[in-house]
Design an enzyme around this catalytic site. Sequence first.
Site, PDB file in Angstrom:
ATOM      1  N   TYR A 158       0.833  -1.204   0.000  1.00  0.00           N
ATOM      2  CA  TYR A 158       0.000   0.000   0.000  1.00  0.00           C
ATOM      3  C   TYR A 158       0.869   1.256   0.000  1.00  0.00           C
ATOM      4  O   TYR A 158       0.630   2.187  -0.785  1.00  0.00           O
ATOM      5  CB  TYR A 158      -0.921  -0.025   1.221  1.00  0.00           C
ATOM      6  N   LYS A 162       1.232   4.316  -2.830  1.00  0.00           N
ATOM      7  CA  LYS A 162       0.923   5.712  -2.550  1.00  0.00           C
ATOM      8  C   LYS A 162       2.145   6.617  -2.720  1.00  0.00           C
ATOM      9  O   LYS A 162       2.017   7.758  -3.192  1.00  0.00           O
ATOM     10  CB  LYS A 162       0.335   5.845  -1.149  1.00  0.00           C
TER      11      LYS A 162
END
Length: 259
Positions: A158, A162
Amino acid sequence: MKGLKNKRILITGASSGIGAGMAKVLAREGCQLVLHYNRNVSGIQNTLQEVKQLGAKAKLLKCDFKKLSNLPDFFNQAWSFYGGLDGLVNNAGIVTKSTSLNDPLGEQFAETLTVNLQAPYQLSTAFAKACIEAKQPGIIVNNSSIHGQATCEWFSAYSASKMGLDAITKVQAVEWGKHGIRVNGLAPGVVPVERTNKILHEPSMAKKWCDQMPAGRYGTVEDMGEATAFLLSDSAKWMTGSILTIDGGLIARGNYPVR
């Protein structure tokens, strides 16, 4: 917000959570919306009903971003609904929690990057090309995360997605500024949504998190919607290549004990 009325905006991942909050705020501002969803049919119907109650025009469009081959047709349909688009909000994403040892071949890692990084990259590029061909300006907002700035265990996939999205935001802003296309990112902090609302509001969990935030509370999906409206509006017309952190001060204070 200045200049938002009648703007044609595509929001990906609008069936729940932050995407639904964005849709409601933009509906109040008078935008015409294209609302993307994948599997959450009841959620997108709720979003559609709420934005229509606010007087906004809205179209629904289904797509699975894990299959990147779907994206060209998806974008062309979104562009065609209102004869073009003025803004793109890349909000759709998956939150993957797994250690590297639990994902040794990087299968979850690759899937996360497909949805959270490659899909926004391709959609933004399609949007920019369409705007350039139409000789019109455009605005892109990428929904990132504070995990793009500071992260913790279990979030390698994740966080990588990002951090990559923040980098793409800056590079594409540089590449497309001469065409009148602005690209900015939004980095939310802890915002309870449908799947996390119950656990985050347990007293012990709420104290654990909110004591770390100078603002003393969680964010709301409406907070994120307001920030998105600002980035899409003429109020931010000299803002591009920036990441707007909306986290109640969590990143600013760091992981220090409360004194």
